[in-house]
Design an enzyme around this catalytic site. Sequence first.
Site, PDB file in Angstrom:
ATOM      1  N   TYR A  70     -17.508  20.047 -37.018  1.00  0.00           N
ATOM      2  CA  TYR A  70     -18.123  20.751 -36.045  1.00  0.00           C
ATOM      3  C   TYR A  70     -19.130  21.947 -36.822  1.00  0.00           C
ATOM      4  O   TYR A  70     -19.386  22.946 -35.948  1.00  0.00           O
ATOM      5  CB  TYR A  70     -17.102  21.619 -35.191  1.00  0.00           C
ATOM      6  CG  TYR A  70     -16.556  20.299 -34.246  1.00  0.00           C
ATOM      7  CD1 TYR A  70     -17.295  19.493 -33.373  1.00  0.00           C
ATOM      8  CD2 TYR A  70     -15.072  19.879 -34.334  1.00  0.00           C
ATOM      9  CE1 TYR A  70     -16.626  18.629 -32.608  1.00  0.00           C
ATOM     10  CE2 TYR A  70     -14.474  19.018 -33.592  1.00  0.00           C
ATOM     11  CZ  TYR A  70     -15.454  18.228 -32.762  1.00  0.00           C
ATOM     12  OH  TYR A  70     -14.685  16.968 -31.842  1.00  0.00           O
TER      13      TYR A  70
ATOM     14  N   GLU B 285     -25.107  18.198 -20.381  1.00  0.00           N
ATOM     15  CA  GLU B 285     -24.046  17.852 -21.085  1.00  0.00           C
ATOM     16  C   GLU B 285     -24.357  17.978 -22.738  1.00  0.00           C
ATOM     17  O   GLU B 285     -25.454  17.339 -22.948  1.00  0.00           O
ATOM     18  CB  GLU B 285     -23.086  16.677 -20.822  1.00  0.00           C
ATOM     19  CG  GLU B 285     -22.168  16.422 -21.514  1.00  0.00           C
ATOM     20  CD  GLU B 285     -21.371  14.921 -21.168  1.00  0.00           C
ATOM     21  OE1 GLU B 285     -21.287  14.709 -20.033  1.00  0.00           O
ATOM     22  OE2 GLU B 285     -21.258  14.157 -22.257  1.00  0.00           O
TER      23      GLU B 285
ATOM     24  N   HIS C 283     -22.801  18.243 -26.699  1.00  0.00           N
ATOM     25  CA  HIS C 283     -21.968  18.010 -27.621  1.00  0.00           C
ATOM     26  C   HIS C 283     -22.396  18.252 -28.942  1.00  0.00           C
ATOM     27  O   HIS C 283     -23.836  17.990 -29.795  1.00  0.00           O
ATOM     28  CB  HIS C 283     -21.278  16.564 -27.861  1.00  0.00           C
ATOM     29  CG  HIS C 283     -20.828  16.093 -26.375  1.00  0.00           C
ATOM     30  ND1 HIS C 283     -19.507  16.497 -25.953  1.00  0.00           N
ATOM     31  CD2 HIS C 283     -21.237  15.410 -25.443  1.00  0.00           C
ATOM     32  CE1 HIS C 283     -19.266  16.029 -25.053  1.00  0.00           C
ATOM     33  NE2 HIS C 283     -20.353  15.500 -24.394  1.00  0.00           N
TER      34      HIS C 283
ATOM     35  N   ASP D 132     -16.487  15.748 -10.502  1.00  0.00           N
ATOM     36  CA  ASP D 132     -16.528  16.090  -8.928  1.00  0.00           C
ATOM     37  C   ASP D 132     -17.143  17.455  -8.753  1.00  0.00           C
ATOM     38  O   ASP D 132     -17.802  17.598  -7.887  1.00  0.00           O
ATOM     39  CB  ASP D 132     -15.426  15.861  -8.383  1.00  0.00           C
ATOM     40  CG  ASP D 132     -14.871  14.538  -8.088  1.00  0.00           C
ATOM     41  OD1 ASP D 132     -15.674  13.425  -8.527  1.00  0.00           O
ATOM     42  OD2 ASP D 132     -13.710  14.133  -7.668  1.00  0.00           O
TER      43      ASP D 132
ATOM     44  N   SER E  59     -21.161  17.346 -31.984  1.00  0.00           N
ATOM     45  CA  SER E  59     -21.133  16.092 -32.812  1.00  0.00           C
ATOM     46  C   SER E  59     -21.671  14.872 -32.014  1.00  0.00           C
ATOM     47  O   SER E  59     -22.045  15.021 -30.823  1.00  0.00           O
ATOM     48  CB  SER E  59     -19.887  15.748 -33.132  1.00  0.00           C
ATOM     49  OG  SER E  59     -18.858  15.448 -31.895  1.00  0.00           O
TER      50      SER E  59
ATOM     51  N   PRO F  64     -12.191  22.951 -23.822  1.00  0.00           N
ATOM     52  CA  PRO F  64     -11.210  23.209 -24.781  1.00  0.00           C
ATOM     53  C   PRO F  64     -11.541  23.203 -26.341  1.00  0.00           C
ATOM     54  O   PRO F  64     -12.055  22.237 -26.759  1.00  0.00           O
ATOM     55  CB  PRO F  64      -9.931  22.277 -24.250  1.00  0.00           C
ATOM     56  CG  PRO F  64     -10.917  21.215 -23.512  1.00  0.00           C
ATOM     57  CD  PRO F  64     -12.029  21.942 -23.059  1.00  0.00           C
ATOM     58  N   ASN F  65     -10.691  24.107 -27.061  1.00  0.00           N
ATOM     59  CA  ASN F  65     -10.761  24.324 -28.557  1.00  0.00           C
ATOM     60  C   ASN F  65     -12.093  24.500 -29.117  1.00  0.00           C
ATOM     61  O   ASN F  65     -12.152  24.935 -30.321  1.00  0.00           O
ATOM     62  CB  ASN F  65     -10.506  22.436 -29.027  1.00  0.00           C
ATOM     63  CG  ASN F  65      -8.942  22.198 -28.788  1.00  0.00           C
ATOM     64  OD1 ASN F  65      -8.023  23.017 -28.867  1.00  0.00           O
ATOM     65  ND2 ASN F  65      -8.874  21.151 -28.181  1.00  0.00           N
TER      66      ASN F  65
ATOM     67  N   ARG G 157     -18.617   8.229 -33.155  1.00  0.00           N
ATOM     68  CA  ARG G 157     -17.238   8.781 -33.663  1.00  0.00           C
ATOM     69  C   ARG G 157     -16.371   7.636 -33.087  1.00  0.00           C
ATOM     70  O   ARG G 157     -16.720   6.555 -32.761  1.00  0.00           O
ATOM     71  CB  ARG G 157     -16.997  10.034 -33.352  1.00  0.00           C
ATOM     72  CG  ARG G 157     -17.876  11.097 -33.806  1.00  0.00           C
ATOM     73  CD  ARG G 157     -17.643  12.556 -33.447  1.00  0.00           C
ATOM     74  NE  ARG G 157     -16.261  12.799 -34.042  1.00  0.00           N
ATOM     75  CZ  ARG G 157     -15.557  13.805 -33.227  1.00  0.00           C
ATOM     76  NH1 ARG G 157     -16.283  14.856 -32.502  1.00  0.00           N
ATOM     77  NH2 ARG G 157     -14.593  14.249 -33.934  1.00  0.00           N
TER      78      ARG G 157
ATOM     79  N   HIS H 100     -14.340  13.196 -21.604  1.00  0.00           N
ATOM     80  CA  HIS H 100     -13.787  11.459 -21.602  1.00  0.00           C
ATOM     81  C   HIS H 100     -12.881  11.260 -20.605  1.00  0.00           C
ATOM     82  O   HIS H 100     -12.657   9.967 -20.397  1.00  0.00           O
ATOM     83  CB  HIS H 100     -13.092  11.335 -23.159  1.00  0.00           C
ATOM     84  CG  HIS H 100     -13.982  12.071 -24.165  1.00  0.00           C
ATOM     85  ND1 HIS H 100     -15.400  11.694 -24.519  1.00  0.00           N
ATOM     86  CD2 HIS H 100     -13.736  12.871 -25.078  1.00  0.00           C
ATOM     87  CE1 HIS H 100     -15.929  12.192 -25.463  1.00  0.00           C
ATOM     88  NE2 HIS H 100     -14.844  13.169 -25.709  1.00  0.00           N
TER      89      HIS H 100
ATOM     90  N   ASN I 258     -20.587  22.222 -22.410  1.00  0.00           N
ATOM     91  CA  ASN I 258     -19.757  21.307 -23.528  1.00  0.00           C
ATOM     92  C   ASN I 258     -18.546  20.981 -22.920  1.00  0.00           C
ATOM     93  O   ASN I 258     -17.575  21.997 -23.192  1.00  0.00           O
ATOM     94  CB  ASN I 258     -19.959  21.985 -24.941  1.00  0.00           C
ATOM     95  CG  ASN I 258     -19.353  20.960 -26.033  1.00  0.00           C
ATOM     96  OD1 ASN I 258     -18.655  19.913 -25.618  1.00  0.00           O
ATOM     97  ND2 ASN I 258     -19.423  20.914 -27.155  1.00  0.00           N
TER      98      ASN I 258
ATOM     99  N   ALA J   2     -13.142  17.663 -24.991  1.00  0.00           N
ATOM    100  CA  ALA J   2     -12.301  16.750 -24.758  1.00  0.00           C
ATOM    101  C   ALA J   2     -12.313  16.060 -23.116  1.00  0.00           C
ATOM    102  O   ALA J   2     -12.058  15.072 -22.996  1.00  0.00           O
ATOM    103  CB  ALA J   2     -10.870  16.595 -25.369  1.00  0.00           C
TER     104      ALA J   2
ATOM    105  N   ARG K 168     -11.807  24.898 -36.714  1.00  0.00           N
ATOM    106  CA  ARG K 168     -11.550  23.578 -36.400  1.00  0.00           C
ATOM    107  C   ARG K 168     -12.518  22.585 -37.134  1.00  0.00           C
ATOM    108  O   ARG K 168     -13.648  22.834 -36.921  1.00  0.00           O
ATOM    109  CB  ARG K 168     -12.011  23.394 -34.897  1.00  0.00           C
ATOM    110  CG  ARG K 168     -11.662  22.220 -34.299  1.00  0.00           C
ATOM    111  CD  ARG K 168     -12.220  22.176 -32.832  1.00  0.00           C
ATOM    112  NE  ARG K 168     -11.878  20.876 -32.230  1.00  0.00           N
ATOM    113  CZ  ARG K 168     -12.376  20.414 -31.196  1.00  0.00           C
ATOM    114  NH1 ARG K 168     -13.366  21.097 -30.649  1.00  0.00           N
ATOM    115  NH2 ARG K 168     -12.093  19.369 -30.829  1.00  0.00           N
TER     116      ARG K 168
HETATM  117  C1  DQA Z   1     -17.195  17.837 -28.564  1.00  0.00           C
HETATM  118  C2  DQA Z   1     -16.771  16.166 -28.792  1.00  0.00           C
HETATM  119  C3  DQA Z   1     -15.684  15.705 -28.027  1.00  0.00           C
HETATM  120  O1  DQA Z   1     -15.144  14.497 -28.393  1.00  0.00           O
HETATM  121  C4  DQA Z   1     -14.537  16.721 -28.778  1.00  0.00           C
HETATM  122  O2  DQA Z   1     -13.232  16.508 -27.841  1.00  0.00           O
HETATM  123  C5  DQA Z   1     -14.855  18.236 -28.693  1.00  0.00           C
HETATM  124  C6  DQA Z   1     -16.137  18.782 -29.180  1.00  0.00           C
HETATM  125  C7  DQA Z   1     -18.292  18.192 -29.262  1.00  0.00           C
HETATM  126  O3  DQA Z   1     -19.090  18.947 -29.183  1.00  0.00           O
HETATM  127  O4  DQA Z   1     -18.763  17.348 -30.331  1.00  0.00           O
HETATM  128  O5  DQA Z   1     -13.842  18.958 -28.567  1.00  0.00           O
HETATM  129  O6  DQA Z   1     -17.674  18.002 -27.196  1.00  0.00           O
END
Ligand code: DQA
Length: 144
Positions: free
Chosen positions: A22, A98, A100, A87, A102, A9-10, A107, A80, A74, A77, A17
């Site tokens: 990012y 995985e 990320h 699962d 950032s 998401p996002n 953080r 977390h 990735n 959110a 954003r």
């Molecule tokens: C993220 C880090 C996550 O905490 C955050 O919710 C994101 C982006 C990253 O790529 O740094 O949406 O996954």
Amino acid sequence: MNLLILNGPNLNFLGIREPDVYGTQTLKDIEDHIEQYATKLGHHCTFFQSNSEGALVDRLQQAHMDEVDGIIFNPAAYTHYSYAIHDAIKAISVPTVEVHLSAIHARESFRKESVVAPACIGQISGFGPTGYALAIHALEEKSV
Ligand code: DQA
């Protein structure tokens, strides 16, 4: 390798954003770069982004049917708190890295925990879009 690159998401809002966190590249910029990079290394990439947890779970299950060799994910959110994504990764037994953009461990405290990481072969965080390329190398190492 047949690779699936999944973004949660996002991440469709990259470039708009929080550019200080990012960066300024869009998801399309990042995907284009991954595709070029992976193709040079002889891999095939499929890309998928969704803002919805269920759609990401469905896509993970599809990866099992499609006999994908590795997943670069990735979960944004969902990292977390999504036990459903944890699962699903466990269910399909496709090696998953995985990623990320950032440095999540540097953080806010809620970002330091990943409930997805224990289902993955490893986690890469803090290297911006380069993290996806590093994940390709991690999967190459695992597949030999
Ligand atoms: C993220 C880090 C996550 O905490 C955050 O919710 C994101 C982006 C990253 O790529 O740094 O949406 O996954």
